[in-house]
Design a protein around this motif. Structure first.
Motif, PDB file in Angstrom:
ATOM      1  N   ALA B 205     -31.311 104.895  24.832  1.00  0.00           N
ATOM      2  CA  ALA B 205     -31.338 106.107  25.657  1.00  0.00           C
ATOM      3  C   ALA B 205     -32.394 107.088  25.147  1.00  0.00           C
ATOM      4  N   CYS B 206     -32.512 107.224  23.832  1.00  0.00           N
ATOM      5  CA  CYS B 206     -33.527 108.126  23.264  1.00  0.00           C
ATOM      6  C   CYS B 206     -34.928 107.670  23.679  1.00  0.00           C
ATOM      7  N   VAL B 207     -35.162 106.364  23.582  1.00  0.00           N
ATOM      8  CA  VAL B 207     -36.474 105.817  23.966  1.00  0.00           C
ATOM      9  C   VAL B 207     -36.745 106.083  25.455  1.00  0.00           C
ATOM     10  N   MET B 208     -35.717 105.925  26.277  1.00  0.00           N
ATOM     11  CA  MET B 208     -35.867 106.170  27.726  1.00  0.00           C
ATOM     12  C   MET B 208     -36.290 107.620  27.996  1.00  0.00           C
ATOM     13  N   ALA B 253     -30.937 114.992  31.117  1.00  0.00           N
ATOM     14  CA  ALA B 253     -30.685 113.805  30.279  1.00  0.00           C
ATOM     15  C   ALA B 253     -30.734 114.188  28.800  1.00  0.00           C
ATOM     16  N   GLN B 254     -31.625 115.087  28.429  1.00  0.00           N
ATOM     17  CA  GLN B 254     -31.786 115.402  26.999  1.00  0.00           C
ATOM     18  C   GLN B 254     -30.499 115.905  26.336  1.00  0.00           C
ATOM     19  N   PRO B 255     -29.865 116.972  26.844  1.00  0.00           N
ATOM     20  CA  PRO B 255     -28.644 117.413  26.149  1.00  0.00           C
ATOM     21  C   PRO B 255     -27.548 116.355  26.135  1.00  0.00           C
ATOM     22  N   VAL B 256     -27.503 115.528  27.184  1.00  0.00           N
ATOM     23  CA  VAL B 256     -26.484 114.470  27.228  1.00  0.00           C
ATOM     24  C   VAL B 256     -26.745 113.457  26.109  1.00  0.00           C
ATOM     25  N   VAL B 257     -28.004 113.120  25.902  1.00  0.00           N
ATOM     26  CA  VAL B 257     -28.357 112.155  24.852  1.00  0.00           C
ATOM     27  C   VAL B 257     -28.149 112.767  23.461  1.00  0.00           C
ATOM     28  N   TYR B 258     -28.548 114.015  23.284  1.00  0.00           N
ATOM     29  CA  TYR B 258     -28.401 114.654  21.964  1.00  0.00           C
ATOM     30  C   TYR B 258     -26.926 114.829  21.611  1.00  0.00           C
ATOM     31  N   ARG B 259     -26.156 115.155  22.628  1.00  0.00           N
ATOM     32  CA  ARG B 259     -24.725 115.315  22.384  1.00  0.00           C
ATOM     33  C   ARG B 259     -24.109 113.958  21.980  1.00  0.00           C
ATOM     34  N   ALA B 260     -24.582 112.868  22.593  1.00  0.00           N
ATOM     35  CA  ALA B 260     -24.069 111.540  22.232  1.00  0.00           C
ATOM     36  C   ALA B 260     -24.440 111.217  20.786  1.00  0.00           C
ATOM     37  N   ALA B 261     -25.652 111.591  20.379  1.00  0.00           N
ATOM     38  CA  ALA B 261     -26.072 111.345  18.994  1.00  0.00           C
ATOM     39  C   ALA B 261     -25.132 112.077  18.035  1.00  0.00           C
ATOM     40  N   TRP B 262     -24.817 113.317  18.376  1.00  0.00           N
ATOM     41  CA  TRP B 262     -23.921 114.098  17.513  1.00  0.00           C
ATOM     42  C   TRP B 262     -22.509 113.496  17.504  1.00  0.00           C
ATOM     43  N   TYR B 288     -27.526 108.450  31.969  1.00  0.00           N
ATOM     44  CA  TYR B 288     -28.424 109.558  32.325  1.00  0.00           C
ATOM     45  C   TYR B 288     -29.866 109.254  31.936  1.00  0.00           C
ATOM     46  N   ALA B 289     -30.045 108.662  30.759  1.00  0.00           N
ATOM     47  CA  ALA B 289     -31.407 108.396  30.292  1.00  0.00           C
ATOM     48  C   ALA B 289     -32.047 107.285  31.119  1.00  0.00           C
ATOM     49  N   GLU B 290     -31.288 106.218  31.340  1.00  0.00           N
ATOM     50  CA  GLU B 290     -31.845 105.099  32.107  1.00  0.00           C
ATOM     51  C   GLU B 290     -32.203 105.557  33.527  1.00  0.00           C
ATOM     52  N   GLU B 291     -31.284 106.283  34.152  1.00  0.00           N
ATOM     53  CA  GLU B 291     -31.538 106.678  35.547  1.00  0.00           C
ATOM     54  C   GLU B 291     -32.650 107.718  35.623  1.00  0.00           C
ATOM     55  N   ALA B 292     -32.738 108.594  34.627  1.00  0.00           N
ATOM     56  CA  ALA B 292     -33.846 109.556  34.603  1.00  0.00           C
ATOM     57  C   ALA B 292     -35.172 108.805  34.478  1.00  0.00           C
ATOM     58  N   ALA B 293     -35.226 107.843  33.550  1.00  0.00           N
ATOM     59  CA  ALA B 293     -36.488 107.123  33.320  1.00  0.00           C
ATOM     60  C   ALA B 293     -36.897 106.326  34.555  1.00  0.00           C
ATOM     61  N   ARG B 294     -35.936 105.670  35.180  1.00  0.00           N
ATOM     62  CA  ARG B 294     -36.270 104.901  36.391  1.00  0.00           C
ATOM     63  C   ARG B 294     -36.749 105.836  37.507  1.00  0.00           C
ATOM     64  N   PHE B 295     -36.092 106.987  37.606  1.00  0.00           N
ATOM     65  CA  PHE B 295     -36.470 107.958  38.640  1.00  0.00           C
ATOM     66  C   PHE B 295     -37.875 108.507  38.380  1.00  0.00           C
ATOM     67  N   VAL B 296     -38.124 108.927  37.143  1.00  0.00           N
ATOM     68  CA  VAL B 296     -39.428 109.504  36.816  1.00  0.00           C
ATOM     69  C   VAL B 296     -40.534 108.454  37.007  1.00  0.00           C
ATOM     70  N   ALA B 297     -40.234 107.198  36.707  1.00  0.00           N
ATOM     71  CA  ALA B 297     -41.239 106.139  36.906  1.00  0.00           C
ATOM     72  C   ALA B 297     -41.666 106.090  38.373  1.00  0.00           C
ATOM     73  N   LYS B 298     -40.696 106.162  39.268  1.00  0.00           N
ATOM     74  CA  LYS B 298     -41.028 106.105  40.705  1.00  0.00           C
ATOM     75  C   LYS B 298     -41.837 107.327  41.126  1.00  0.00           C
ATOM     76  N   VAL B 299     -41.427 108.495  40.657  1.00  0.00           N
ATOM     77  CA  VAL B 299     -42.141 109.728  41.004  1.00  0.00           C
ATOM     78  C   VAL B 299     -43.571 109.677  40.460  1.00  0.00           C
TER      79      VAL B 299
END
Lengths: 387, 344
Positions: B205-208, B253-262, B288-299
């Motif tokens: 998720a972080c990489v995404m 996606a960022q706060p969701v990923v950071y919160r998961a890390a914590w 959240y990270a996967e769907e954000a990355a897939r979405f941003v790729a299309k945009v």
């Protein structure tokens, strides 16, 4: 160090909120606060809330608050919506006008306005829009002319939330007609009763008289009703709209409570509803959680000297669109009965979902349409050129 | 409540960002694509020398005993640079697993080799249909039931395949468990394996998020530069709104990923309740990270127009990395099902 647990103090605060709310929230839900009858009952509730010190927890004690931190305010909101306490009919005053008064008001204005407003003794509505000035607010045409001891206001304001039941309103008026757009505007508080003002209620999409049109003709307003300096109203108003888009308008507690109710609704119909709805329910729950963590992170940023700024535009787009999707999911679960309005015996949850759906649809429109928010984000967060 | 990284953590991020900007620029990724790069995994030596690969290993093993929160921003930068190779597996998910379970076995010798950058790790969980970063990884950690096997590359029965991202190696695996490879089995091993899975999903998720940020930066730069109808295309509302939507996906996606890390770093603070919270948080992060990355790729592709549809343009490295890595360690569908089992 990152620490996403609540401190002992924050946990104690939550326990105190919860105990008071559970003991005091009306057992029967009140009629809509956007109706005349419901509004009066909601004001009674606001009074009770204020007298117990729970109306504006983050305010200074001298104005009836308890000097709670922003995290504690968010905790209060979570608890407030968790028990489905009445909607806040004072919110355009306590959340939108109050930050402006704290920042720009005189000591006399603070003393005169804040406590009565928070207690529901003085209802103050917003009056931003005009018939030809919505998203393009700076094109507004209402005027204020100098007269002895004050000003004469003339013009028309519209979409004034609960303006039909309020004592006063706040809005912008052109004090220097020689200047264009954002310049020469002044921020006024003005009465909604008496000579020179006519208020006409407008029924919203859901049938409640939640809006008003305000017609002003040489309405006298004393100098003491100006917030900030004459001709500096735009700067004063922008401070309010950024708090509107930011934290105060929609705290995460509301959406977390809606997601919890959606999960209950899904539990009722999971055996019979479309299996594809399961993922939508999960998405609604996740959306509320994501908004919660985003908000806590924003508060930490604010408290460590990184103000929210234009990023709040992305925030407004997120919660408003999430709220629409959550209600759409609920309606899909209800199948044919989704159309049943308040007052139908066979309606689930007293018709709250179709009513909530209609209100959710207003989210992408009010407080700056989502189109305008996307423009702001593109230009001020991403640095793209103006079109 | 305090939701921010420490100064040390952001300094570490800045350091790795600088290293990757210098040593893993798009032309380096391009050379890995075409197979003309000297190193199999570029920058690995520099990253290991600076301690980034061994961050999560114990100090006794030459690491820094760092947590998921410390690693989150580093892995995000690895995504931003499209760093090829098994960084998530080696640095976050595999190394602590190997160190913990191999203690007192001959397999423990691998730990130091991974920390020093001499060897890399791959991870192969049960029910995975493809081994990621194999045959590149030197040692494959293979999960079978409640057992973990440490399998040198040559003995794993790998058949190399070709991923759409040529800078990421993948293989099918035909592995018959051998007692010589057994690291550990049983209940304790299973707990450690589950934790490695959570870490792999979090790292992914972080990489995404990093990949998404890079694609947005590329698209914004292009929209400011490219002119049509006498002005930059980024001055058009239709283009602006696409990019604002992409920025919104990343911002949430960022706060969701950071919160998961914590939550994962603090999973044991309240027993079963906090472990459940960590699992839910990791699943949300992965989605959240996967769907954000897939979405941003299309945009990003849409904003680039035809040039984005060529392999001359750097954008494709980042898009194809998303499409290749995203399904590993649980697709969004798998993680939604896991959340549903908890909350519905």
């Amino acid at each position: 160090m990152m620490d996403l647990d609540f401190t002992e103090q924050e946990q104690a605060f939550r326990a105190e909120c919860r105990a008071w709310l559970e003991a005091n929230v009306p057992k029967q839900s009140l009629p809509s606060g956007d109706t005349r009858e419901g509004y009066a009952l909601h004001l009674e509730w606001e009074r009770k809330l204020f007298d117990a010190g729970w109306s504006c927890v983050s305010w200074p004690k001298e104005y009836g608050g308890r000097e709670a931190s922003l995290y504690e305010w968010l905790i209060f909101e979570e608890e407030y919506y968790r028990v489905q306490a009445p909607s806040r009919v004072t919110q355009n005053g306590i959340f939108l006008l109050a930050p402006t008064i704290f920042e720009f008001g005189t000591e006399a204005q603070k003393a005169r306005i804040l406590r009565p407003m928070a207690r529901g003794d003085l209802s103050i509505a917003q009056a931003w829009s005009e018939p030809n000035s919505g998203s393009d607010l700076a094109s507004l045409r209402s005027t204020a002319k100098r007269t002895e001891g004050g000003w004469l206001l003339t013009g028309q304001k519209t979409w004034s939330t609960r303006g039909a039941f309020s004592d006063m309103a706040y809005g912008l008026f052109r004090t220097d007609p020689s200047k264009a757009r954002h310049k020469g505007l002044t921020y006024f508080l003005f009465p909604l009763t008496g000579e020179g003002v006519t208020v006409r209620g407008v029924d919203r999409l859901d049938g409640d008289e939640g809006f008003a049109e305000l017609f002003l003709e040489d309405l006298f307003v004393p100098d003491e009703n100006i917030i900030g300096e004459v001709d500096k109203g735009w700067e004063v108003a922008m401070a309010t709209t950024s708090s509107e888009r930011g934290l105060s308008l929609r705290s995460p507690g509301r959406f977390m409570a809606t997601a919890t109710r959606l999960i209950e609704l899904y539990g009722r119909y999971r055996e019979t509803c479309d299996p594809a709805l399961r993922d939508q329910v999960i998405d609604a729950w996740m959306g509320a959680q994501a908004y919660r963590w985003y908000t806590f992170k924003s508060v930490t940023d604010m408290l460590t000297g990184k103000p929210i700024g234009a990023e709040s535009s992305l925030n407004k787009v997120f919660w408003s669109e999430m709220d629409v999707r959550t209600h759409e999911t609920a309606l899909a679960i209800l199948d044919e009965r989704q159309c049943l309005d308040e007052g139908s015996a066979a309606a689930d949850d007293e018709g709250a979902w179709i009513k909530g759906f209609q209100f959710a649809l207003a989210g992408p429109i009010y407080a700056g349409t989502n189109e305008i928010q996307r423009n702001i984000a593109a230009q001020r967060v991403l640095g793209l050129p103006r079109g | 409540m305090h939701f921010a990284f420490s100064e040390d953590q952001t300094l570490l991020r800045d350091t790795v960002r600088d290293v990757l900007a210098k040593e893993c620029a798009p032309e380096v990724v391009r050379r890995v694509w075409t197979g003309s790069n000297e190193e199999r995994v570029p920058v690995w030596g520099t990253l290991a020398e600076n301690g980034f690969v061994g961050m999560a290993a114990s100090e006794a093993a030459g690491g820094m005993s760092m947590s998921e929160v410390d690693l989150a921003l580093v892995l995000e930068e690895a995504g931003y640079a499209a760093l090829p190779g098994p960084i998530v597996e080696s640095a976050l998910a595999g190394l602590p697993l190997l160190e913990q379970l191999s203690a007192g076995t001959p397999h423990a010798a691998w730990v130091e080799r991974v920390v020093s950058g001499e060897a890399t790790l791959g991870l192969y969980f049960e029910r995975q249909s493809l081994a990621l970063h194999a045959p590149l990884a030197d040692l494959l950690l293979v999960v079978r039931g409640d057992a973990l096997y440490a399998v040198p590359r040559a003995e794993a029965g790998l058949v190399a395949q070709t991923a759409v991202d040529r800078a990421t190696s993948v293989a099918t695996l035909d592995y018959k468990p051998s007692p010589a490879h057994l690291v550990a089995r049983g209940a304790a091993a299973q707990v450690a394996i589950q934790l490695a899975y959570e870490r792999a999903a979090l790292g992914n998720a972080c990489v995404m998020v990093g990949l998404a940020r890079r694609m947005l930066d590329l698209a914004v730069a292009y929209a400011k530069d490219r002119e049509q109808f006498g002005k930059p295309i980024g001055a058009q509302q239709a283009v602006q709104h696409h990019l604002a939507n992409a920025a919104g996906r990343i911002a949430f996606a960022q706060p969701v990923v950071y919160r998961a890390a914590w939550a994962l770093a603090n999973r044991d603070r309240a027993g079963g309740e906090s472990r459940r919270e960590a699992e839910l948080a990791v699943s949300m992060a992965k989605i959240y990270a996967e769907e954000a990355a897939r979405f941003v790729a299309k945009v990003a592709l849409q904003v680039h127009g035809a040039i984005g549809y060529t392999i001359e343009c750097d954008l494709h490295f980042f898009m194809k990395r998303v499409w290749t890595l995203a399904p590993f360690y649980g697709t969004a569908a798998v993680h939604r099902a896991r959340i549903g089992a908890h909350i519905l």
